[in-house]
Structure formats: structure tokens, C-alpha cells
Write a protein that holds these residues in place. Structure first.
Motif, PDB file in Angstrom:
ATOM      1  N   PHE A 290       0.834  -1.205   0.000  1.00  0.00           N
ATOM      2  CA  PHE A 290       0.000   0.000   0.000  1.00  0.00           C
ATOM      3  C   PHE A 290       0.871   1.258   0.000  1.00  0.00           C
ATOM      4  O   PHE A 290       0.707   2.160  -0.837  1.00  0.00           O
ATOM      5  N   LYS A 294       1.612   4.025  -3.183  1.00  0.00           N
ATOM      6  CA  LYS A 294       1.284   5.442  -3.055  1.00  0.00           C
ATOM      7  C   LYS A 294       2.448   6.315  -3.502  1.00  0.00           C
ATOM      8  O   LYS A 294       2.253   7.434  -3.953  1.00  0.00           O
ATOM      9  N   ARG A 296       5.394   5.149  -5.438  1.00  0.00           N
ATOM     10  CA  ARG A 296       6.050   4.794  -6.685  1.00  0.00           C
ATOM     11  C   ARG A 296       5.278   5.331  -7.888  1.00  0.00           C
ATOM     12  O   ARG A 296       4.087   5.083  -8.032  1.00  0.00           O
ATOM     13  N   VAL A 297       5.975   6.024  -8.767  1.00  0.00           N
ATOM     14  CA  VAL A 297       5.331   6.575  -9.949  1.00  0.00           C
ATOM     15  C   VAL A 297       5.570   5.662 -11.146  1.00  0.00           C
ATOM     16  O   VAL A 297       6.689   5.207 -11.374  1.00  0.00           O
ATOM     17  N   GLN A 298       4.536   5.378 -11.874  1.00  0.00           N
ATOM     18  CA  GLN A 298       4.691   4.605 -13.112  1.00  0.00           C
ATOM     19  C   GLN A 298       3.816   5.213 -14.194  1.00  0.00           C
ATOM     20  O   GLN A 298       2.674   5.595 -13.939  1.00  0.00           O
ATOM     21  N   GLY A 299       4.360   5.307 -15.379  1.00  0.00           N
ATOM     22  CA  GLY A 299       3.614   5.900 -16.478  1.00  0.00           C
ATOM     23  C   GLY A 299       3.131   7.295 -16.126  1.00  0.00           C
ATOM     24  O   GLY A 299       2.065   7.710 -16.569  1.00  0.00           O
ATOM     25  N   GLY A 300       3.884   8.001 -15.294  1.00  0.00           N
ATOM     26  CA  GLY A 300       3.564   9.389 -15.008  1.00  0.00           C
ATOM     27  C   GLY A 300       2.641   9.632 -13.830  1.00  0.00           C
ATOM     28  O   GLY A 300       2.358  10.768 -13.481  1.00  0.00           O
ATOM     29  N   ILE A 304      -0.757   3.591  -7.354  1.00  0.00           N
ATOM     30  CA  ILE A 304      -2.057   3.359  -6.711  1.00  0.00           C
ATOM     31  C   ILE A 304      -3.195   3.939  -7.534  1.00  0.00           C
ATOM     32  O   ILE A 304      -4.339   3.522  -7.387  1.00  0.00           O
ATOM     33  N   LEU A 366       3.637  -6.383  -6.740  1.00  0.00           N
ATOM     34  CA  LEU A 366       3.380  -4.942  -6.818  1.00  0.00           C
ATOM     35  C   LEU A 366       4.663  -4.128  -6.666  1.00  0.00           C
ATOM     36  O   LEU A 366       4.807  -3.064  -7.264  1.00  0.00           O
ATOM     37  N   GLY A 368       7.487  -5.168  -7.701  1.00  0.00           N
ATOM     38  CA  GLY A 368       8.353  -5.501  -8.829  1.00  0.00           C
ATOM     39  C   GLY A 368       9.726  -5.930  -8.325  1.00  0.00           C
ATOM     40  O   GLY A 368       9.846  -6.521  -7.241  1.00  0.00           O
TER      41      GLY A 368
ATOM     42  N   ALA B 144      14.084   4.974 -11.890  1.00  0.00           N
ATOM     43  CA  ALA B 144      12.784   5.620 -11.717  1.00  0.00           C
ATOM     44  C   ALA B 144      11.679   4.998 -12.557  1.00  0.00           C
ATOM     45  O   ALA B 144      10.540   5.440 -12.494  1.00  0.00           O
ATOM     46  N   HIS B 145      11.983   3.952 -13.341  1.00  0.00           N
ATOM     47  CA  HIS B 145      10.984   3.553 -14.328  1.00  0.00           C
ATOM     48  C   HIS B 145      10.493   2.109 -14.324  1.00  0.00           C
ATOM     49  O   HIS B 145       9.445   1.831 -14.840  1.00  0.00           O
ATOM     50  N   ASP B 148       8.320   0.511 -17.049  1.00  0.00           N
ATOM     51  CA  ASP B 148       7.905   1.572 -17.985  1.00  0.00           C
ATOM     52  C   ASP B 148       8.663   1.489 -19.308  1.00  0.00           C
ATOM     53  O   ASP B 148       8.082   1.694 -20.377  1.00  0.00           O
ATOM     54  N   PHE B 156       1.971   6.468 -22.682  1.00  0.00           N
ATOM     55  CA  PHE B 156       3.015   7.277 -22.055  1.00  0.00           C
ATOM     56  C   PHE B 156       4.407   6.934 -22.577  1.00  0.00           C
ATOM     57  O   PHE B 156       5.345   7.695 -22.386  1.00  0.00           O
ATOM     58  N   GLN B 161       6.765  13.569 -21.269  1.00  0.00           N
ATOM     59  CA  GLN B 161       6.895  13.629 -19.810  1.00  0.00           C
ATOM     60  C   GLN B 161       7.825  12.562 -19.248  1.00  0.00           C
ATOM     61  O   GLN B 161       8.246  12.642 -18.100  1.00  0.00           O
ATOM     62  N   MET B 162       8.092  11.529 -20.022  1.00  0.00           N
ATOM     63  CA  MET B 162       8.935  10.453 -19.517  1.00  0.00           C
ATOM     64  C   MET B 162      10.400  10.866 -19.664  1.00  0.00           C
ATOM     65  O   MET B 162      10.937  10.888 -20.770  1.00  0.00           O
ATOM     66  N   ILE B 390       8.928 -11.715 -12.392  1.00  0.00           N
ATOM     67  CA  ILE B 390       9.143 -10.271 -12.520  1.00  0.00           C
ATOM     68  C   ILE B 390      10.224  -9.980 -13.558  1.00  0.00           C
ATOM     69  O   ILE B 390      10.208  -8.949 -14.221  1.00  0.00           O
ATOM     70  N   GLN B 394       7.732  -7.832 -16.043  1.00  0.00           N
ATOM     71  CA  GLN B 394       6.784  -8.404 -15.081  1.00  0.00           C
ATOM     72  C   GLN B 394       5.650  -9.064 -15.864  1.00  0.00           C
ATOM     73  O   GLN B 394       5.193  -8.509 -16.873  1.00  0.00           O
TER      74      GLN B 394
ATOM     75  N   THR C 407      -7.675   3.269  -0.724  1.00  0.00           N
ATOM     76  CA  THR C 407      -6.620   4.233  -1.011  1.00  0.00           C
ATOM     77  C   THR C 407      -6.861   5.553  -0.295  1.00  0.00           C
ATOM     78  O   THR C 407      -5.947   6.170   0.235  1.00  0.00           O
TER      79      THR C 407
END
Lengths: 413, 419, 419, 413
Positions: A290, A294, A296-300, A304, A366, A368, B144-145, B148, B156, B161-162, B390, B394, C407
């Protein structure tokens, strides 16, 4: 992390106990468990191991005597409180949760004996112990038998062909004990007392067993090396050997007549602890996932906020709540009935451990790649959870035994 | 342990290759992998690590160049043979198998450059190397990716933005590289050459990336520590840092124009190796369980004679056979056509790794407590298999990407295949 | 078949209610459900259908007003009793249980209106009805939207692009309704009153909807055919059409301002009924399997004496107990607080329906070929259970919505609960 | 809908056969199956049932003799072609796919007998039949035994306590048959010939069985009612009774000496057909879901554009490909070896049917409420798929039998 309790009727005592246990779990159990996980099994019980200061603190707070009656100095919690506290301990570490329970097993059984002398000699000192120096272990598993020794409903259980690995013979006023217990004895190599299961009457197979308390400083007792294993590395386990060990007659707490019912009772009790710890472990995995999702950023955008993630987070949340619900229902039943109805304990243990394992599995997925590294908590939770599917009766064996009980008793009146 | 091959048409060559690989896997890979598993990650790549003699033997036998074309000194295996050999290696150790593949990645991609200078300078020496001294790595992942950078089908992927963690810009006749690759670079901290993906045109997001071959002894290159992890501990992984590293212009192997299709083709190839290694790993777990249940007595008779055990053993066997069938079908397709149809590789990889994980899970359950100890092989297999869900994309990400391809192409026309 | 209740503190009232519900389920619901299952959907609501005498008995015993407050003539059950009784009804028939709940929905919501006129006109007559002649339905679902209209947490829910199939506009002192509800309206084609959701302010998407009570004898109301489907064939469902239907202003029970929270509360309540019915259905499957395996001889001894069977029987039992535990925990929470915490209802509904489906699946497998025939109950249970995974919010949609709530709110503070 | 074949080496013949079978499946099998599904079992075999014109067309095209050798008039396809054609038939309807295979079973076994007289009498007329008037059935299952009769590896199989429900006794030059087969005899109530399994020597349990061909117009043969069931309603099944039925000695095709190996062979063969049909059924479910998700709009865009949907669609696609791969691998093995290696057929059957069932389950979930209605095809596919987990040996029984073979033979040389 706190959680909302679905039970609207918690008392102030319940809440205070929970909060105290959570604090202990967070500040003491977790850091110690992490250190122990990364040591060898030998190092984990060496003189300078962080295990000892932890035990000292745990005993000082009374976490070793959760199951013991108040009249002898125990905590004597309500069934609900046992669940609440155990869940927090399991959240801290499943392995150390187990250890804090098994240290009390020999004394717990003595406390049920009504033998004042034994109670004075064993139970009270244990309850009064505040430095962790008195430690029991649960010496049941045998190298050649695995879950056979728990297979009460199976034909083989009462077959004279089943030859126990530890035997006891009466010689005058003393029992003479010979044989070996397997490497799976929890708390085994660091114990001062054992709750030992021995075969007395082989003509009845394992139904001819008895249970005794054995001080580990008696002549003829020796211990193996601590076991190296994948998960729950913070739980000491190892073999114990008995070579003409002599104990007074009254140290035999359970004889063959009562053996089967007592075994079922112990299993019913221990399984409910397993279910509670597994809820805590599962909640820990949920929280890790959880919080990670909150941040981790993925695809911008944060993980979550992806629909698939929300769905998965909910599944994990749902498992925790379901584990707690079934565990509490069973603990309210079986801590209030004697003898207990073991099948309900098996329900709670098998369901809760399966869901707990699934939650650690999902948590890794989740996180990874990070979920696989030693920098994050979830890979330890996963290894710990994997053990629970086998611990204290592997889930298939419990299901078979449970099915046997159902065949004979369903529906109970 | 040998196995019966469902394919009745194996050639003598196929069989000889298989038997040799099995022997290597049993006698060299397994013992080395067990030792490495129990060391710290740093010890595993220290001077006296058993990794080095192992690599020497592997290179001497040519297992580092399985994927390389024969014309440049590679093995020149048929697609079926690639499957057969990689399965045996995966049986020996999944982690070391990955390592033996990634050491060839920069050189494999250099082959496709058609640049004689690069081939002479890099490819041939690698193929001729018999002592393990030339080692590539696959520097794709970024801190950071995560997945991705593989998410070719998602919007994206080409969004400005990436921002890549790794950038390249042209300065006269040289590329200048700056940035960092994550701790998941396989073979990273022991590599002599890297296949580096770097963002060139950030206005295209990750679609504006290119691939470079980078000798690791250039000024400005540095390496992180070897990564500590749960499974595949015998596979070295770790971070790489690039600080104003300058490369000749010709070291760019793939330009942004070709990056997405080449990345997809690489993934399609690597995923099929994953599927084959997983078959081997899964078979290893099956064998451990089969042997154990034949010996272990419970309730007065061997475990295997209990009905539940027979049923479970069969389930495990069924998974191994199914994994092999789908892995082979995928290899036979995608090693024969160009460009490949990646969704079939994803089918093979996701199915095979899931089944392998399930088999190691079942193996532990059948061994009971013993399955959890360091004395038996299955707990390592379980940790290794968990990792594969993974690794190299993944499974959920591959499924989404695969779903995207299926959505756009199903049913593919048969004529596309070049049959 | 009776069962042992894990709760040691059941009152005499609880037990009496349970036993009465069980008797009704066994003697009335089961035989009726079996007959209806084998008829066409149209036959099932024809004049001579066994549905009508069944409803008459159910109403006479008050099973149509389980959810209604005591002050208006309802049952006034405790949360635990709601769970106990609904489980028994679900054991009798899932489909008929749904019907007995939805008949009360318009009246249940009218209770909350605090409008004496509506209560006198609608609520009290319904509670006093003993012949089944007053029947509500839940007209939520729309042909073009599926679970969209429940997707409260998603962005598009309040997007002006979402055009409802059902619209309401105020014309002086009257609402004018136009549009259509989908074939999934439970109780639709046999209803005398509908709880209708209609879009009032399209600029807010579905968040601009409101809820109305609509007597079905008003001009402009018409009904489609009873829907033919695989499972829960004893639950009438079908389309409703509204053509310039005019209602007094006061018939709007929920205005757009309150629509999302009231919808969520309704869903939270209905989901807990689903969880309880599923427990009953699952127990029915368990009992069928238990009884069959005790009688059926295989390999010279009763099936139940084989280890694999014992194991499987236990798994089924374990699911039933787990379903009941989580359903009760959810009911005890959300029938005690206002507004409810919907995520706990979703936990109970998704877990319980999944386990029920698994139990019916296992029951068929244990009965073998017999499990597939119309002579045994399990094939109907299987079809009914399959339906429940989609009913009242597809489980995936509920999970996404629940994930959204988790969330935003996890961990909820204990003080919120009103304890 | 067409599909891309992962095999790059299909011949023109293979492709022509596939396309013809697909056309037949689409234009004839599907519409008939839908009609039959909605009738009662009785109506489905009544004089005016659409079953009869379908059979006529199928026989005219030769789909009843796929498994029969060319020398007697059969199609004699390559193993790969059998798979390709069967998959298309299964795509059309699993139940009718089964029916078109079982009609040939008695004749298939006779064709292996090397008895020219029987071949002339039975096999050739069947192969030449173009109007569907000669129809076999597979009379193996018994009311009291379920999968016992297939449990070759179990102890009970050879136990004299196992009393068959159909017995044959030699009386001079004739066998006299008495008893009953269960309602699961495929093609039973519409058959003209039965491939009948009978107990000859009870002292060997089911290993004392034999297999014979029985014309159904003999005195003493009678048939029960067609069975009502949930899925595969287009597959006629029903009981057969034998009351002093007499057949010539040579009609006993397999005696106890060869019985076990022939049973394993039949099972290995039939299981591979099951695996092929299940691939077709699974592909049908995938296509339904795929097409629906492309059209259905949710949250303002087609379902297929949601990530979760793409992931799910891919899972379904992946299952179809995996089913086909393992089925073909096994069919290439076992149609080319004698005796076959049954465990590989069991692999293909159990994996393929489980994945096929999962695909129909997912298809319903993707279609939502629509997936449950009679207006869409998936609810029938789901019911049909559920049957396959039990049909032709329930999957657990096959797994046990397979495990028994592995215990004894793994690794085969």
C-alpha cells in the motif's frame, strides 16, 4: 501502521493491549527479526545475538505468558485479546511470535495438571521470569514421521507398525527416555525445558504416546545444531537427543488414555495462534504494498492510481479482513469450549495462512524487482509466509484430519 | 535426471547437444550455483569466487555464444536446439543461465549493425573468447521507471513527460552519455561491455531512445555494489553510472527510429529463453519431488503410493510437459521469422514461469518441512522461480502489452509468417 | 440440514428465527425454486406459476420485510439476525432470496424520506401486505452502461459525457420520466412499484442522478419480457420502459446532492445480503457433497473414506465457515453505523461469492457425472453461484471501487465508527 | 473466426482441411447445437430433431470416420490433421464433436481386429455410410462405478470385490450378456451398434473385463431415456440394458489378456480428442470475449482499451495457444507409437480442459450480465466446458492414474 477494527465493541483494555503490542512489535521485534534473518542460524543464538536482549524485554513485558492462567502469574487474556495481541506480534515477526509462544508450552501443559508441586516447581518460576532465562520448547516432530504424528484420523495412527523415534519406559518411579526429535523442534536448541512427546505403548501406534516435561539440563540430553532454513530464520529450531534420560514419574503429564484428546486440544490451540500471526503477517505485506504504491510513480502517475493496482490493493485488504474474521470466530469458540472443536481451528489456520501467503506473493508483484531485494521487507515476509503452509501441521494434513472429523461429527449439535 | 522427449524426431545432433548440456549443468552449474547462493553478493564476484572458474569452463565449451550467428563464430543452433540446450542450462541454474545469455547481448546486437569495424572489434573477440574475460551486460532498466521502459504499447511510452535516467547527446563525432542504470542490470558489476539504452530525443519519451555498445573501461564509467536479493543470487546484478562517457559515433547500434521494434524483438527473444529456462527449473523441482516421495515413508508406505501424492506428482509432470510444448512452439516460430510476433513469446514466458513457480511451490509442500531447509534443493528453486515472474518484464506488464498486440493484430494472417 | 453455529452466544430468539427460516427454505423455497428453474422465464411469471403461492406464503410470514424498520411495521431484526435469516434463505434459493429483498427496495428507501405522506401511502401498506400483491423492484441498471452506474469512485462517473438511458426533468410540480432500464432489473416484470434511478443533471454525469418511487400502473410505464438466463432462473428480471411518465414532486426519494452517498449505502447493504445468501448457497453445496460422498461407494469403500475426499470436504467446510465469519463481521459493522464503510461490504461480497462458486464447482467434481445432471441439486447451485460473481456489482468493479476507498481512507480512524 | 497458426510448416492439405472443417462448424454445427441446447433431451432425438439432418451432412462429408484407416474407407488423417480438424469441430460444438467421434468407436476397434469378416460386416458399411444411419456408442461407464472402471493403477481395479454391472458368460459359441450401463453412455440411446465393456472374469476385478461389439437390434437390448444435464446438451447420452443378449464368439474384440493395454490405448486416444475439442471450445470463448470487448463501451471507451481488459484478453489468448501446443505435442507422440504413453495424453486432456473452462469463466466475466443470458454464446460454452472436467475420466482420476504411471516409468527411455 494502525488499522480500523471492524468490531465496534472493543473495550478500552483491548485497545490498550493492542497499542502496547503494536509498539513492542514495531520498536523491538521488527529490528531484531531483520538482524536475525541475515545471520546464520548459529550466529542467531550465539552469546552476542540480538535475540537475548529482545527476549529479556519481551519477558519483562510478559509476552511469554500470554496463554498462562492469571492465578499462576500469567496474563490470562480474553480470547479476543489473545487474537489481538498475537496479530500484532505476527505483524512484527512471525518467527519471533512463534518463539514467544513455544517458550510457554511445557509450562502451559503443567498448569493444566492440578499438581501443585509441579506448578510450584515449573509454572510459577516461568511466569515470574523477567529476563528470558527460562525457555520451553515443543518437542513433537520426529525425523521419520513428519505429519504422521498429527494424523489422528488416519488408520496408520493407531497401527503397531508405527514406531516412534522417542520411547519412554517406566523403571520404578522413573521414566527412562531414549531417542531423537527432528530438527523442527521450535525453540529446541535454546530451551531449558522441553514439552516432550514419547511413545509408551507401541501396540497402539501413536495413540500409545504420552507427553512429559523434561528439564534440559538432565544427564543424557543433548542438542543438535540450529537448523538453516529459508524463512522464519529468526525462529530457532533444531534436533534434541535423549540417551537414557530419567525423569520422575509425575513428570509424565499426559498418558496414552488422554493423549489423543490432548493432542487435538494442543493442535486446536496452536492453530489459532498460527491463524492470528498469519493475519498480522498478511497485514504487514498489505501495508508495505500500500505504501509503496502510493509513492512509486509509473507511467507518469502513482501506481495506486492505476485501476489494476486499486483492484489488487483491495484484494489484499479483503484477505486481511477475512483472515481476522474467521480467526476471531474460531478463537471465540475454541478458547471457550473444552475439549475444543479442532476442525474450526483448522479452518482458521489453513485459510489464514493461504491468504497470508497470497498477500506476500502479491506484495512482491506490486513492488516488482524491488520486492525481491533485501532492502524491502516483503521478500522476508514471503519466505516467512511460505513456512506457515507447513508449520504446525501442513495444510493438506490438517484438511484430511479435518475432513475425518467432519465425516464423523457434521453437523455438531 | 534424463527425461523422455515427446518429440520422436530428434536428430542425433539434438541428442548429443542435450546430453552435453545436461552433463555441464549437472557437474558444473549446480555445484557452483549452490555455493554462490550461500555467499553474499559481493563475495560472489570477489577474486576467489567459484564464479570465475565456472565462467572459464562455460566459455571454453561455447555456452556464452548460443545466440550468436554461426557466421561470426557463434553456435548456429536450430531453434529447437536453442530450446533444448537452454532448458538443460535452466535445469542447472536459472541465474547462471541468465548470466550466460546476457554476456552476449551487446555482441548479439552488434552483429545486426552490419558494421565490419564493430564486428571485428567486438563480436569476433567475444565469440573467440574461451576464458570468460569478455562479458557483456544488458543495461536497460532504470531506477525511476521499472517496467515503464518496456511498455511499448502504452501511450506514455512516447510521452515527452517520460524523462530517462540515462541520456545521450551527439557532440561532433562522439556520443556523450550521462546518467544511471538501476541495480537490476544483469551482469552489470562484472561486465567488460554494456548494451546501454539511453534517451536521445526526450520529446518522444522512451520512443526517443537508442542502444549503444559501451566498453566499461572508458573514462566516466563506474559500477555500484552487487545487489542482495532473495532468489537467483548466483546472477550478478548491480547499478551502472555514466559521467560524460564519450563514444565514437559508430557505437550507436540502434537509432531512435528503430528502437521500439528492436527492443520488442529483443524482448521476444529473451522471453523465449526465459520460457525454456523455466521449463528446466520446473523439471528440476519435479524431479526433486518425485525422488523424495519415492523414498520418504509416511503412514507405513512411501509417499508416492498415496493417491494424493500421485495426483500431485502428475500435476507437476503435466506442467513441465506443457511448458516445454509452448516454449518450443514459441521458439520455433519466433526464431524463424523476422520481425517476430512478440505476443507468442509473451505467451510462452508468462505461462512457463507461472507453472514453474507453481511446481516449486508444490515441491516444497510435498517435501514438507524438509522443503524449507538449506539441505534440499527446492527452497532455492522456489526463490529462483519467484524471481522469474518479474524478470525480463513483469508478467502483468507483458500480458498488458501482449493484450495490446492481440487487440491490434488478431488474427494475424498466415502469410505474414513467411512460411 | 442443521449446522453448528460457531457463535456460542446465540439467543433463543436467534435460534427460533433461524429454525423457522430453515423450515421455510426447505419446505417452500426449494421445491418452488426447482420448478421455476425448469420453466421458461415467461412460464415462471404466468398466472399459474408456483411463484405466486410461494410469494403469498413468504409475505404472510413477513420474509418480504426483513430489511424494514420495526417502527413502520418491519421485522426489526438485529444485524446478526439479518445475517442468520438471509443465510437460510440463500440456502433455500439464491434467486428467490434476491426477489424477497428487492420487493422491499422502493419502500426501504421511502422510509428514509421522512415524508409521512409517502410512508402512509407506500411503506405501511407494503409492510402490512400478506398476500404478495405489492412488489417493488430495483431499477438501477441501464442497457448502455453495465457497471458504469455503480462506479462511484471513477472519474467518468461525474463526466458530462455519460448520458443516462433514463432521464427525469421537473415540469412544474411534477417529474417527467423518459427512458429505459435494462433487462437486469430484478423483479422488474412483476413489480407494482419501482425504485428508479434517473439522470436529472447530465452535466454531472451519473453523479447528477436521483432516485424515485414509481407506481408501475402509471400511464407511460411498460415492461419487457422476462429474461432468459443460465442461473438464478427463479429470479424474475426484465426491462422497463418509461414514456413521459409523470410523478408528483415528492416521489423523488433521493436528490442528486445525496445520490452518490445513498447509492453507496444501498450497495453496501445489498452486498452484505449477497454475502449472507452466498454462505447459504455454499453450505447447500457442501451438504450435497458431504451426503453424496458418504453414500457413494468407490473402489470398495465410501468416497468419504478416501483421503483426497476428506481433504476436499474439509476445504468446502472451511469456505462456508469463512464466508459466514466475514459476512457477519461486515453485517455487524455496516448495519450498525451510518453512513456505512462500503469497502467492508465489498470484502464480504467478493470473498463470499468467490468461495461459494468454488464450493459448487468442487461439489460437481465430487459428484462426478451425476453432478452435471438435472437429478441432483448441485448443477443448479453452480449456475446460481456463477451469476453471483456479476450480480449487484461485478466483483472486479467492486474491487476497483473498494481499492479506491481503501486508497483514500485506510486506515480509518476507530472513532468514526461511533463505538 | 480464423486464427494464426504458430506452426510455419502447415501443408496446403492441412490448410484446406482446416478451412473446410471451420466452414462446416460455422454453418452447420453451431446452429444445430444451439437448437439442441434449448430442447429437452427427448426432443433432441425425436424424429423431427435438427440432429438428423446434421448427421446426414456430417456423414456425407466424412466427419464420422476421421479416426478410421483409409484402407477401409476412412479418412486416415495425419496426427496433426486430426488435431486441426477436431479443434474446428470443438469450436463448433464440443458435444457434437464428441458424438461424431463416438459413432465410430465400435468400428474403430473392429478395424484393429484383423478379422476380415467383421471388417466386411461392420467397418466398411460404416465408412460408406453417408446418411448417418449407422451409429456407434461407447458403452463403458457403469452406474455403480464411475471412474473406478478407468482406475487402472489403483488396487481396487484388480480386486475380486469389484463386481461389474455388465457380465458376459461364454455359452458354446456365443457370449451371453446381462446387466446395465449407466446414463453416461455417449450416443447411447440413438446407437445402432455399441462398443461394450463387460466383465468376464470377476476374480481379476475389472482387469478381467473384455470388449465386444453389439448390434443394438439384437433381442434383449433396450435403451433408457436420454439424460437431462447442464452442459453438452447436444450430446445424446443414456442408459443401455442387456437381458440375455447373445453375440457370436468372435464379436468379443478384446479378451482379459489384452484388456488393460487396450483400455489405456482407448483412453489415450480419446483424451487427445478431448484436448483438441477443448482447444476449439476455448478459442470460441476467446473470440466471443474479444469481439464483445471491441464493441462494448464502458466509461466512455471500448472495453478493450482498458488495461485490465487487455491483460485479461491476453490471458485468454495465452491459454488457447498453450492448449494447442501441448495437445499437438501429445498427439504427435501417441498417434505415432503403439502402445501409446498414456500419461502424455492425460497431460493434454487435463491441462486443456482446465484452461478451456477458465476461458469460458473469464468470457462470462468480461461480458458481465450479458454473459449469463441465452442471447450470447458464452453461457453455453461455460456449461459445456464444465462437463469436460469430468468427461472421459474426471481430471483428478486421470491425474492419479498418470501419477501411478510416472511412479513406475519416469523417466521413460
Amino acid at each position: 501502521m494502525k488499522y480500523f477494527d471492524i468490531d465496534l465493541n472493543l473495550s478500552e483494555d483491548d485497545i490498550a493491549l493492542r497499542d502496547a503490542a503494536r509498539q513492542f512489535a514495531e520498536q523491538e521485534i521488527r529490528p531484531t527479526a531483520k538482524l536475525l534473518d541475515e545471520m546464520t542460524a548459529e550466529e542467531g543464538v550465539a552469546e552476542n545475538s540480538p535475540l537475548w536482549p529482545l527476549l529479556k524485554k519481551a519477558y519483562a513485558l510478559g509476552y511469554h505468558k500470554i496463554l498462562l492462567p492469571e492465578c499462576y502469574g500469567g496474563l490470562e487474556l480474553t480470547p479476543l485479546q489473545v487474537n489481538i495481541v498475537m496479530e500484532e506480534l505476527g505483524w512484527g515477526s512471525f518467527g519471533l511470535g512463534v518463539l514467544l509462544a513455544v517458550v510457554s508450552f511445557p509450562f502451559y501443559l503443567v498448569s493444566m495438571s492440578n499438581n501443585d508441586e509441579l506448578i510450584e516447581k515449573f509454572v510459577k518460576p516461568f511466569c515470574n521470569c523477567t529476563d528470558g532465562s527460562i525457555r520451553g520448547c515443543w518437542a513433537i516432530t520426529e525425523p521419520e514421521h513428519g505429519s504422521d504424528v498429527l494424523a489422528i484420523g488416519d488408520e496408520c495412527f493407531t497401527s503397531p507398525q508405527m514406531k516412534g523415534n522417542v520411547k519412554a519406559v517406566l523403571d520404578g518411579d522413573e521414566w527412562v527416555i531414549n531417542g531423537q526429535k527432528s530438527a523442527w523442534v521450535s525453540g529446541g536448541t535454546i530451551s531449558t525445558h522441553a514439552l516432550l512427546y514419547v511413545q509408551i505403548d507401541q501396540s497402539k501406534g501413536f495413540a500409545g504416546n504420552g507427553t512429559c516435561i523434561v528439564p534440559m539440563d538432565l544427564p543424557g540430553v543433548s542438542k543438535g545444531k540450529p537448523l538453516e532454513k529459508m524463512g522464519q530464520r529468526d525462529l530457532n529450531q533444531g534436533e534434541i537427543y535423549f540417551d537414557d534420560v530419567r525423569i520422575p514419574k509425575e513428570y509424565m503429564l499426559v498418558d496414552p488414555d488422554l493423549y489423543v484428546v490432548m493432542l487435538d486440544t494442543s493442535l486446536a490451540l496452536a492453530n489459532l495462534c498460527m491463524a492470528s500471526w498469519a493475519t498480522g503477517l498478511s497485514r504487514a505485506a498489505f501495508e508495505e504494498a500500500f505504501n509503496y504504491c502510493k509513492e512509486r510513480v509509473q507511467g507518469g502517475k502513482p501506481l495506486i492510481e492505476h485501476y489494476t493496482t486499486k483492484q489488487r490493493i483491495f484484494e489484499m485488504f479483503a484477505r486481511v479482513e477475512t483472515q481476522r474474521a474467521i480467526t476471531r470466530a474460531a478463537i471465540e469458540l475454541n478458547f471457550n469450549t473444552a475439549p475444543p472443536h479442532p476442525e474450526f481451528s483448522f479452518v482458521a489456520k489453513t485459510q489464514s495462512t493461504e491468504m497470508g501467503f497470497q498477500n506476500t506473493h502479491d506484495a512482491i508483484q506490486l513492488l516488482g524487482g524491488n520486492g525481491l531485494t533485501k532492502e524491502y521487507a516483503v521478500e522476508k515476509l514471503f519466505r516467512d509466509a511460505r513456512s506457515t503452509l507447513i508449520e504446525d501441521g501442513n495444510n493438506e494434513a490438517l484438511a484430511r484430519h479435518g475432513g475425518d472429523i467432519l465425516m464423523k461429527t457434521y453437523p455438531r449439535s | 535426471m534424463k527425461y523422455f522427449d515427446i518429440n520422436l524426431d530428434l536428430s542425433e545432433d539434438d541428442i548429443a547437444l542435450r546430453d552435453a548440456a545436461r552433463q555441464f549443468a549437472e557437474q558444473e552449474m549446480r555445484p557452483t550455483a549452490k555455493l554462490l547462493d550461500q555467499m553474499t553478493a559481493e563475495e560472489g564476484v570477489a577474486e576467489n569466487s567459484p564464479l570465475w572458474p565456472f565462467l572459464k569452463k562455460a566459455y571454453a565449451l561455447g555456452y556464452h555464444k548460443i545466440l550468436m550467428p554461426e557466421s561470426f563464430g557463434g553456435f548456429g543452433l536450430t531453434p529447437l536446439q536453442v530450446n533444448i540446450v537452454t532448458e538443460e542450462l535452466g535445469w542447472g541454474s536459472f541465474g547462471l543461465s541468465v548470466l550466460l545469455a546476457v554476456v552476449s547481448f551487446p555482441f548479439y546486437l552488434a552483429c545486426t549493425s552490419n558494421n565490419d569495424e564493430l564486428i571485428e572489434k567486438f563480436v569476433k573477440p567475444f565469440c573467440n573468447c574461451t576464458d570468460g574475460s569478455i562479458r557483456g551486460c544488458w543495461a536497460g532498466t532504470e531506477p525511476a521507471h521499472g517496467s515503464d521502459i518496456l511498455a511499448i504499447g502504452e501511450e506514455f511510452f512516447s510521452s515527452p513527460q517520460m524523462k530517462g535516467d540515462m541520456r545521450a547527446r551527439l557532440d561532433g563525432e562522439e556520443w556523450v552519455l550521462n546518467g544511471q542504470k538501476s541495480a537490476w542490470v544483469s551482469g552489470g558489476t562484472i561486465s567488460t561491455h554494456a548494451l546501454v539504452y539511453a534517451q536521445i530525443d526526450p520529446s518522444k519519451g522512451f520512443a526517443g531512445s537508442g542502444a549503444f555498445i559501451v566498453p566499461m573501461d572508458l573514462p566516466g564509467v563506474s559500477k555500484g555494489k552487487a545487489l542482495e536479493k532473495m532468489g537467483q543470487r548466483d546472477l550478478n546484478q548491480g547499478e551502472l553510472y555514466f559521467d560524460d562517457v564519450r563514444l565514437p559515433k559508430s557505437y550507436m547500434l540502434v537509432s531512435p527510429d528503430f528502437h521500439p521494434p528492436v527492443l520488442e524483438a529483443t524482448l521476444a527473444m529473451a522471453n523465449l529463453c526465459m520460457a525454456s529456462w523455466s521449463t528446466g527449473l520446473s523439471r528440476a523441482a519435479f524431479e526433486e519431488a518425485l525422488n523424495y516421495t519415492k523414498e520418504r515413508v509416511q503412514g507405513g508406505k512411501p509417499l508416492i503410493e498415496h493417491y494424493t501424492t500421485k495426483q500431485r506428482i502428475f500435476e507437476m509432470f503435466a506442467r513441465v510437459e506443457t511448458q516445454r510444448a509452448i516454449a518450443r512452439a514459441g521458439v520455433n516460430l519466433n526464431f524463424s521469422i523476422s520481425p517476430p510476433h512478440p505476443e507468442y513469446s509473451f505467451v510462452a514466458k508468462t505461462r512457463s514461469t507461472e507453472m514453474a513457480f507453481q511446481n516449486t511451490h508444490d515441491a516444497i509442500q510435498l517435501l514438507g518441512g524438509n522443503g524449507l531447509t538449506k539441505e534440499y534443493a527446492v527452497e532455492k528453486l522456489f526463490r529462483d522461480a519467484r524471481t522469474s515472474l518479474i524478470e525480463d518484464g513483469q508478467n502483468e506488464v507483458l500480458a498488458r502489452h501482449g493484450g495490446d498486440l492481440v487487440t491490434k493484430t488478431y488474427p494475424r494472417s498466415q502469410i505474414d509468417s513467411g512460411a
